[in-house]
Write an enzyme that holds these catalytic residues in place. Structure first.
Site, PDB file in Angstrom:
ATOM      1  N   ASP A  90       0.758  -1.213   0.079  1.00 62.93           N
ATOM      2  CA  ASP A  90      -0.066   0.031   0.013  1.00 62.93           C
ATOM      3  C   ASP A  90       0.722   1.188  -0.072  1.00 62.93           C
ATOM      4  OD1 ASP A  90      -2.071  -1.953   0.301  1.00 62.93           O
ATOM      5  OD2 ASP A  90      -3.079  -0.847   1.849  1.00 62.93           O
ATOM      6  N   ARG A 123       1.356   6.902  16.871  1.00 60.34           N
ATOM      7  CA  ARG A 123       1.081   7.971  15.976  1.00 60.34           C
ATOM      8  C   ARG A 123       1.672   9.462  16.298  1.00 60.34           C
ATOM      9  NH1 ARG A 123       0.534   3.888  12.964  1.00 60.34           N
ATOM     10  NH2 ARG A 123      -1.599   2.986  12.406  1.00 60.34           N
ATOM     11  N   ASP A 164      -6.646   6.848  12.656  1.00 57.26           N
ATOM     12  CA  ASP A 164      -5.359   7.118  12.482  1.00 57.26           C
ATOM     13  C   ASP A 164      -5.128   8.485  11.498  1.00 57.26           C
ATOM     14  OD1 ASP A 164      -4.259   5.268  13.981  1.00 57.26           O
ATOM     15  OD2 ASP A 164      -4.318   3.748  12.496  1.00 57.26           O
ATOM     16  N   SER A 199      -7.164  -6.183   8.529  1.00 58.95           N
ATOM     17  CA  SER A 199      -6.015  -5.353   8.540  1.00 58.95           C
ATOM     18  C   SER A 199      -5.441  -5.321   9.847  1.00 58.95           C
ATOM     19  CB  SER A 199      -6.594  -3.948   7.999  1.00 58.95           C
ATOM     20  OG  SER A 199      -6.486  -3.121   8.904  1.00 58.95           O
TER      21      SER A 199
END
Lengths: 405, 405, 405, 405
Positions: free
Chosen positions: A17, A99, A128, A182
Site C-alpha cells: 500500500d 501515531r 489514524d 487489516s
C-alpha cells in the site's frame, strides 16, 4: 490535489500500500518523495523497505530508517501507562500512542530535508488519519499533509493492484486476494480490524491472533514474576534492570507465552462510527496491572481518585489524536506530579490469559499494618474518632431528611 | 452510652459477635432488642439465628428474618451495574452495596416496632460503620445508631469470649482461637480481610477463597454462555428468562466453576487508611463484563464517555456510604436515562479465571457495518468529510503552534 | 485535655479571644506558650499584640510577629487565582486561602522553638478548624493541635469575659456586649458572619461592610485601569510594576473606592451545615476578572475548558482545607502548566460596584482577526471545511436517530 | 450543490440576507422554498416577512410564522438555567439555546410539507451552522441541510447586493454600506460580533448595545424585586404569577432599565478560532443570579457541587450544538432530578449594571439557624464531633507526611 508540492516525507512501511502511495505521490504531485520507516517494534525487517525505496528511485539520503523503540516506550507508552489509561474501559491505546511519535519524526525529517509536505497511508474512515494530522499540524502549522486514501480513486483492491502492476511495484502473492483483516503492530500491541471481524456477534477466529498463544494452549502451570518501578515507570523484571523497550519486549514474551492481553472490543471512533477491533497487548496488559498494583500502596487516596477521574478524558484525548494538545499536557503534568514516590516491587501471577497482582511492596508504602489491623494497634487509631467523622458527614443528609419527610 | 434507649433494632447474623452485641445492648442500655436477620444470599441458614435470638429472650414478634435477595439484586446491584461501577479500577463494591439495603430495613423495622435506635456490628476502623450510619441517618434523621465496637471495652478476642461465656452465649469451638481473617458475604460477593491478609506482599492463601475454585482446578475446556439484557438489566441466561437474583445466582455457579472473579486489592478506606482485601465476585464479574459488552453496541459514544467520566465518582459515593445522597441519585438518573436501549444479547467465554465477551447483538445496535467496512460502503460515508473534520479540529492547534514557535 | 503538652505555638491576634485562649492554655495544660501573630494585610497594628503577649508573661523570643503579606499573595493567592477558583460559583476563598500559610508558620515555629503543639482560635462549627488542622497534620504528622473552643466550657460570652477578668486580661468596652457579627480579614478579603446575618432573607446591613463604599456612594464617573500579567500572575497596575502584595493592595484601594467585590452568600460548610456570609474582596474581584480576561486571548480552548472543568474541585479542596494534599498539588501542576503564555494587558472599567473587562492584548494572543473576520480572510479559513466537520460530528447522532425512530 | 432537492424549508427572517438565500435556493436548486419565520422574542414585526415571502412567490400555505416564545423559554431557556450554565465562565448561551428550537421546527415543517431539505443563513465560520445542522440531523437523519454561505460565491457584500438587485429583492438603504457589526436577538439576549468589535483591545462602543441602557444612565436609586421559583423554574415576579416568556420579558424590562447583563467576551468557537462578542442578557442575568440564590438554600451540598462540576461540560454541549445528544439529555436528567425542592423566593437589588441577591427564603430551606448559630444551639451540633471528623480526614495526610519526611 491542486496544491503545488515540492517534496513530501512519506510514512513508508515498505509494504504494497505505501509503495503504491509512493508512486502515486510522484505521479500525481510530480514531487520528490522522502521515505521514513520507523522501527517501533512491529517485528518486521526494515532493510527490505530501504531496498524497495531505492528501487523506486528514492535517493539514499532521502531514505530514513529509524529505530524508535526506546523513545516510543520511554516518552510515549510509559507516560501513558502512568495514567492507567484505557479507552472505553479496556483498550490500552496501542495504535493511538504510536501515531504522535511517527508524526513527530515526519515533521522533523521534513525540516531536515526541506520538505513542504508529509503523507501517510491511513484511510478516511479511521482514527489514524486524525492522529497523524493533528500531531503534524500541532508540530508544524504550515506543513501540508497528504492523505492519498482520501484523494485518489484507487478505491478497490483491484484498482490498487492494477496501479501497482502498471508501475512495476512487486505485488506479493498473498496480497492478490482480499486480506481477511487489516493489522497494525508495534512494541505495545497488534490490532486487527475489518473483514472477518466485521460482524460483532461472531467470535474472533483464533488465526487472527498473532502475538499471543491461545490461553487454552498456554502452560498449565502459573508463572510468577516481579516488576520493579521507579517514579511510576518500570525499571526491572525479576530483579534485572532493563531499559523501557527491553522491559516491554520481555513482558511481551511472557504475555505471549501465557496468552495474556487479548481483547475483543466494539469501540467508538472519533470520526463517528463504531468499529470492532481485536487487540493483543501482551506485555502492556501485564505492565498496566503491575502499575496499578504499585500505585495501590504508594499513592494517596486523593491522588489515586483524582487520577481515576481524569483518566477517561486523558485516554479519549490520546485516542482522538490530541497527544500534542495543551490539555493532554496539563493532565500529564498532574499525573506525573503524582508519581514521585510510585516506586517498589509488584509480584504477579501469569496463568492462561490472566495477569493478577498477588503482592506489592515499597520503601514508600503508605499501607500501615498498624492502622488497619484488627489486633491491638497501640493507639495508632482511635475508633471513637469515627463517631464524629460519621456525624458530620451525616449532617447534611439529616438536614435533608428532616426537610423532606 | 449516656443516651436513654428504649428499643433497638440490631442487625443480627446469629453469629458469636452479634450475639455478644445483643447481650451487651441489653446489659448496657437496659433496652429491648429487636433482631433483624437478612437473607442477602450469603449462603447461610437463617433459622438458627431465630432460635438463638429466642434463646436470648427476644420476643418472637421482635425477630425479623427477611429474604431480601430479589430486592438486593433488582434495586441495588443492577442499578449499580448499569454504571459499570468499579471502585479504584477493580472492586465491584459487593459489601458496599449491601449496606444501604440492610440500613433501609433497620429503619423500617424501627418504625414498625417503635424502636428509637438501631445497632450494627461493624468496627470503628472500617467503612461499614459509615455506610450503615449514613444510610440510617439519611432515612430517619432522628434515629439513634449504636455501634458497640466503638463504645465497649471488649477490645480483645479474649474479652469478647469471656463476655460470651459469662452471658451463656454458646461459643463455637472454631471461634475460640483467633480467626485467620474476617469475611462478609452476600449474593454478589464474599470479601475477606485482616489477619493472614495483612501483609500486602504475601499472596492470598488459597484457603481464603470460598466462592470460586482455583483457576488451575477449573475445567480445561472453556464454556460459552449468553446473557440477555433489557434496558440495561440482565434478564436471561442462555436464553432462559430469570429473575434478577436467580440470574446472579446462576452466574455465581458458573463463576465458581471457572474460578472467575477473584481479586486481591489494596484499597483506600473512607476512614483514611489503606487495607488489603480479597474479593470473590464470580457472577458479578461475568455480569459486569457482559453489561459493558451490550453497551458497546447500543450506547452512543457521547453517552458512553459521559458514563465513564462519571463512574469513578459514582463508585466512590457507594463505597463511602452515600447511596441515599442526592448526588448519587442524580448520577443514577443520568445513568438510567442512558439505558433505555441497552437491550440485546452478549456471548461470553468462561475459562480458567476469565470471562471474555466474544459476541454481542441487539435489535438496537448502533454498530453499522455499512459505515465501518473497508469494502464499498455505497456512499454511507464520504471519506472527504474527514478532511474538513480534521482541519477544524486542528485549527486551534495550528494557531497555538504559530504563536509558540 | 489528657495529653501532656510542654510548649504550644498559638495563632495569636492580640484580641480578646486569643488572649483568653493564651491564659487558658497556660492554666489548663500548664505549658509554655509561644505566640505567633501574622501580618496578612488585615489592616491592624501588630505591635499591640507583642505588648499584650509580653504582659501575659510570654518571653520576648517566644513572641513571633511576621509580615507574611508578600508570601501570602505570591504563593497562595496568585496560584489560586490562576485557577479562577470560586467556591460555589462565587466565593473567592479569601479566608480559606490564608489558613494554610498560618498553619505552615505555626508548624515551622513549633520546630524552631521545640514546641510539641499548636493552638488556634477557630470554633468547632466552622471550616477554619478543619483548614488549620489538616494543614498542620499534613506538614507535621506528629504535631498536636489544641482547639480550645472544642474543649473548654467557656461557651457563652459572659463566661469568656468572666474568665478574662479573673485573669487580668483587659476587656475592651465594645467587646462587653454581644458583637453583632464576627469577622476575618486579610489582604484578599474581609468576611463577616453570624448574628445580624443569620437570617438569609434579611439584607446585609450596610454597616457590616468595612472594606468598600456602598456602590451608591461610589464615584459617578467610571475609572479605567490596566493590569499587566506575566505567566498567569499580575505584575503591574496602569503600567507600573508592583510586587504581588503591593498590586493587590492597590487594587483593594480601587475596589474600595468603587464599591467592588461585595458578596452576600449562603454557602455549604465542610462540616455539614449551611451558613450565610458576607464577603468583601475588592481587589480580588477586579484581579479575578482581569485574569479571566487575559486568559481569554492567550489560553487555547482545550486548556481553558479543562481548567473550567477542574475548577470546582480545586476550589472545594481549598475551601475544605486540603491545600497541602496531593490532589490539590496535582491540579496546581496542571493549572500552572497552562499559564506559560498567559501574559499581556487587560483593561477594565470600574463603576459603582462592577469591574468589567473592556479590552485585552498580548504578544501571545491566540485571537486571529484573520480567521474570525467577516471580511475577506485571504484563505486563512476554508468555509467548506465546516461541512465535513459537521458531517462527522453528526454521524453518531444520525446513527442514533436512525435506530430510534 | 450536486444533490437534487425538491423542496426546502428555509429559516427565514425576512431580512436581506435570507431573502437573497431564498432566491438563490430557487435559482440554484430549482426547488420549491417553504419559509419559516419564528418569533423568539427578537422584537421585530413578523408580518413583513410574510409579505416579502409572498412577493417572492412563496405560496401562502408554505409560509410559516410561529410564535415560539413560550416554548423557547419553557423548554429551552429554563432547563438550561436549572444547570446555571455559563460558557467559559460568563456567557449565558443566548444564541446557542435558540438554535435547537428553530431546528426542531424546521424538521417538523419539512415533514408537514414533504420537504427533503432545510436551509439556514449561518456562515461557515461560526457556531450556528453546527448547531443548526447537528440538531436537524439528530431529529431527522435523512434530512438534507443546505448552508448557502458555504456553497455560493456571493462572498462579498457587493456581490450579495448585486445579486439582490438583479433579483428584485429590495435592499434597504442602511444595508448598502458595510454594517458595522452583525447581531442576533431573541427573548433571552442580543449578541453582536464582527466589524468594529474585531479588535479585542478596543472597548465596545456604546451604540452597539441595544437592549440595555448604559449603566451610567441607569436610575440613581436601586430597585428591589422578588422572583418566586417552583421546582427550579421562575413562576412569579414581585409576587405576580407569570408564564415563562412573560416573566423573562418582564425581567428584560428591568434589566434594560438598570443596564444589567452586558458582557464583552473573547470566546472559543467550536470551529476552532477565537471570536470577540458582545452580549446583552438583561433578564437572563437577573434570572441566573436569582436561580443560584434559591438553590443556595434549597440544594444539598452534594447536589450543588455535582451540578457545579457538571456545568462546564453541559454548557459546552449547548454551545457546540449538542442539545439533542444523549449526553446532554443525561446531564439534564441529573440536573432536573436535583430541582424537586428548588422552590421559594429570592430578593434582588438592581442597580447600575448589577443584580445582587440580598435575600432568599423557602418552605424547603435547608439553612438551619439552629445549627449555624454562634449562640447556644440547644444541642443541635456537638462541637466535639469535629475533632473526630478532622482526625479521620487528616489520617491519609498524616500517613503521607510520615512517609515523605
Amino acid at each position: 490535489m491542486s496544491e503545488s508540492i515540492k517534496r513530501v516525507v512519506l510514512a513508508y512501511s515498505g509494504g504494497l500500500d505505501t509503495s503504491v502511495i509512493l508512486k502515486w505521490l510522484q505521479a500525481t504531485y510530480g514531487c520528490e518523495v522522502v521515505t521514513f520507516t520507523a522501527d517501533l517494534g512491529q517485528g518486521e525487517e526494515l532493510e527490505p523497505a530501504r531496498a524497495k525505496a531505492e528501487l523506486m528511485g528514492i535517493a539514499p539520503n532521502h531514505i530514513y530508517i529509524d529505530d524508535l523503540r526506546e523513545e516510543f516506550v520511554r516518552d510515549f507508552v510509559f507516560p501513558m501507562m502512568r495514567a492507567n489509561a484505557r479507552y472505553e474501559g479496556d483498550y490500552l491505546l496501542g495504535t493511538s500512542i504510536a501515531r504522535p511519535l511517527i508524526s513527530k519524526r515526519l515533521v522533523e525529517i521534513a525540516k531536515e530535508t526541506g520538505a513542504d509536505a508529509v503523507a501517510h497511508g491511513a484511510t478516511g474512515k479511521g482514527n489514524d488519519q486524525v492522529r497523524f494530522e493533528l500531531s503534524c499540524y500541532a508540530l508544524n502549522p504550515d506543513i501540508k499533509v497528504i492523505a492519498p486514501w482520501r484523494e485518489w480513486d484507487l478505491t478497490s483492491r483491484t484498482a490498487l493492484i492494477d496501479f501497482a502492476e502498471k508501475n512495476q511495484i512487486p505485488v506479493p502473492k498473498d496480497k492478490r486476494g482480499e486480506s481477511p483483516f487489516s493489522t497494525d503492530a508495534n512494541l505495545l500491541h497488534t490490532s486487527s480490524e475489518g473483514k472477518v471481524l466485521e460482524d460483532p456477534w461472531e467470535e474472533t477466529p483464533d488465526y487472527v491472533y498473532s502475538r499471543t498463544v491461545n490461553p487454552e494452549d498456554a502452560p498449565d502451570a502459573p508463572e510468577y514474576i516481579t516488576i520493579d518501578f521507579e517514579r511510576g515507570d518500570g525499571v526491572a523484571l525479576n530483579g534485572q534492570t532493563m531499559s523501557p523497550a527491553t522491559l516491554l519486549a520481555a513482558l511481551n514474551d511472557l504475555g505471549r507465552k501465557h496468552g495474556i492481553g487479548r481483547l475483543d472490543l466494539v469501540e467508538n471512533r472519533f470520526v463517528g462510527m463504531k468499529s470492532r477491533g481485536m487487540y493483543e497487548t501482551p506485555g502492556g496488559e501485564i505492565y498496566a496491572r503491575a502499575h496499578r498494583g504499585i500505585e495501590s500502596i504508594t499513592l494517596d487516596r486523593g491522588a489515586a481518585h483524582l487520577k481515576d477521574e481524569l483518566m477517561p478524558k486523558y485516554a479519549e484525548l490520546i485516542y482522538n489524536g490530541f497527544w500534542f494538545a495543551p490539555e493532554r499536557e496539563m493532565l500529564q503534568a498532574a499525573i506525573d506530579h503524582s508519581q514521585a514516590k510510585v516506586s517498589g516491587t509488584v509480584r504477579l501471577k501469569l496463568y492462561k490469559g490472566s495477569a493478577h497482582v498477588v503482592g506489592r511492596k515499597s520503601p514508600h508504602s503508605l499501607y500501615s499494618e498498624r492502622h488497619v489491623t484488627f489486633e491491638d494497634d497501640a493507639g495508632a487509631y482511635d475508633q471513637k474518632d469515627a463517631a464524629g467523622f460519621i456525624k458530620l458527614n451525616a449532617l447534611r443528609l439529616k438536614l435533608l431528611a428532616r426537610r423532606d419527610r
